[in-house]
Scaffold this motif. Structure first.
Motif, PDB file in Angstrom:
ATOM      1  N   ARG A   1      -8.207  -0.934   0.263  1.00  0.00           N
ATOM      2  CA  ARG A   1      -7.020  -0.726   1.098  1.00  0.00           C
ATOM      3  C   ARG A   1      -7.336   0.225   2.252  1.00  0.00           C
ATOM      4  O   ARG A   1      -7.075  -0.083   3.410  1.00  0.00           O
ATOM      5  CB  ARG A   1      -5.879  -0.169   0.263  1.00  0.00           C
ATOM      6  CG  ARG A   1      -4.623   0.121   1.051  1.00  0.00           C
ATOM      7  CD  ARG A   1      -3.536   0.631   0.177  1.00  0.00           C
ATOM      8  NE  ARG A   1      -3.429  -0.284  -0.950  1.00  0.00           N
ATOM      9  CZ  ARG A   1      -2.474  -0.279  -1.837  1.00  0.00           C
ATOM     10  NH1 ARG A   1      -1.533   0.613  -1.752  1.00  0.00           N
ATOM     11  NH2 ARG A   1      -2.445  -1.136  -2.821  1.00  0.00           N
ATOM     12  N   GLU A   2      -7.910   1.375   1.937  1.00  0.00           N
ATOM     13  CA  GLU A   2      -8.236   2.352   2.961  1.00  0.00           C
ATOM     14  C   GLU A   2      -9.302   1.814   3.912  1.00  0.00           C
ATOM     15  O   GLU A   2      -9.225   1.999   5.125  1.00  0.00           O
ATOM     16  CB  GLU A   2      -8.707   3.661   2.318  1.00  0.00           C
ATOM     17  CG  GLU A   2      -7.647   4.378   1.536  1.00  0.00           C
ATOM     18  CD  GLU A   2      -7.423   3.832   0.136  1.00  0.00           C
ATOM     19  OE1 GLU A   2      -8.203   2.952  -0.316  1.00  0.00           O
ATOM     20  OE2 GLU A   2      -6.459   4.263  -0.504  1.00  0.00           O
ATOM     21  N   CYS A   3     -10.279   1.129   3.362  1.00  0.00           N
ATOM     22  CA  CYS A   3     -11.363   0.585   4.171  1.00  0.00           C
ATOM     23  C   CYS A   3     -10.843  -0.445   5.175  1.00  0.00           C
ATOM     24  O   CYS A   3     -11.225  -0.439   6.337  1.00  0.00           O
ATOM     25  CB  CYS A   3     -12.424  -0.025   3.260  1.00  0.00           C
ATOM     26  SG  CYS A   3     -13.955  -0.436   4.100  1.00  0.00           S
ATOM     27  N   MET A   4      -9.960  -1.315   4.723  1.00  0.00           N
ATOM     28  CA  MET A   4      -9.406  -2.326   5.632  1.00  0.00           C
ATOM     29  C   MET A   4      -8.509  -1.698   6.690  1.00  0.00           C
ATOM     30  O   MET A   4      -8.453  -2.157   7.821  1.00  0.00           O
ATOM     31  CB  MET A   4      -8.631  -3.395   4.853  1.00  0.00           C
ATOM     32  CG  MET A   4      -9.519  -4.300   4.010  1.00  0.00           C
ATOM     33  SD  MET A   4     -10.719  -5.219   4.994  1.00  0.00           S
ATOM     34  CE  MET A   4     -12.244  -4.666   4.252  1.00  0.00           C
ATOM     35  N   MET A   5      -7.824  -0.599   6.341  1.00  0.00           N
ATOM     36  CA  MET A   5      -7.012   0.115   7.335  1.00  0.00           C
ATOM     37  C   MET A   5      -7.916   0.719   8.416  1.00  0.00           C
ATOM     38  O   MET A   5      -7.643   0.604   9.602  1.00  0.00           O
ATOM     39  CB  MET A   5      -6.184   1.213   6.671  1.00  0.00           C
ATOM     40  CG  MET A   5      -5.095   0.709   5.763  1.00  0.00           C
ATOM     41  SD  MET A   5      -3.768  -0.102   6.649  1.00  0.00           S
ATOM     42  CE  MET A   5      -3.045   1.298   7.458  1.00  0.00           C
ATOM     43  N   TYR A   6      -8.997   1.377   7.987  1.00  0.00           N
ATOM     44  CA  TYR A   6      -9.950   1.938   8.947  1.00  0.00           C
ATOM     45  C   TYR A   6     -10.586   0.835   9.784  1.00  0.00           C
ATOM     46  O   TYR A   6     -10.758   0.967  10.993  1.00  0.00           O
ATOM     47  CB  TYR A   6     -11.043   2.734   8.242  1.00  0.00           C
ATOM     48  CG  TYR A   6     -10.637   4.121   7.825  1.00  0.00           C
ATOM     49  CD1 TYR A   6     -10.152   5.046   8.748  1.00  0.00           C
ATOM     50  CD2 TYR A   6     -10.743   4.515   6.513  1.00  0.00           C
ATOM     51  CE1 TYR A   6      -9.779   6.313   8.367  1.00  0.00           C
ATOM     52  CE2 TYR A   6     -10.371   5.791   6.111  1.00  0.00           C
ATOM     53  CZ  TYR A   6      -9.895   6.681   7.049  1.00  0.00           C
ATOM     54  OH  TYR A   6      -9.533   7.940   6.655  1.00  0.00           O
TER      55      TYR A   6
END
Length: 130
Positions: free
Chosen positions: A93-98
């Motif tokens: 989730r965080e990786c795709m947001m970044y």
């Protein structure tokens, strides 16, 4: 406790299993927990402080006139793995947001990880991502 319980839920049924992990599995889980804890702690630390002083020569008091907390540095994302392995990652989730906010590389990532990126960022407007 020497064991635990796994509960598998899906749209058809559920299964509960009692498990007793072997030592190597426990060590691996503790190691992964520690990596996550270190990354979380690093992310919450302040990145620095900039202090501006009034110059005594120019009639100032020589005391701090402005204190600014510096923003976090840009995320250092690891090399993107295959989309299949990213779906199982704990930080997808965080990786795709970044990745979505990285305007230079977002189109290339969208080609390889489009389904996953749309799942986590499809509801956001471009202003939200920036």
């Amino acid at each position: 406790a020497t064991g635990g319980m796994l509960l598998y839920l899906n749209h058809e049924s559920y299964v509960a299993l009692h498990v007793s992990p072997i030592l190597s599995e426990v060590k691996s889980l503790i190691g992964q927990r520690n990596v996550l804890a270190v990354d979380t702690r690093k992310a919450t630390k302040s990145r620095g402080v900039a202090i501006s002083y009034c110059d005594e020569k120019d009639g100032g008091s020589g005391k701090a006139s402005k204190i600014t907390i510096l923003p976090a540095p840009p995320a250092q994302l690891p090399e993107m793995a295959s989309a299949q392995s990213c779906t199982r990652c704990y930080s997808n989730r965080e990786c795709m947001m970044y990745a979505a906010s990285d305007t230079a590389n977002a189109p290339a990532i969208q080609r390889t990880h489009g389904k996953l990126m749309n799942h986590y960022t499809g509801h956001l407007e471009q202003a939200d991502i920036e």
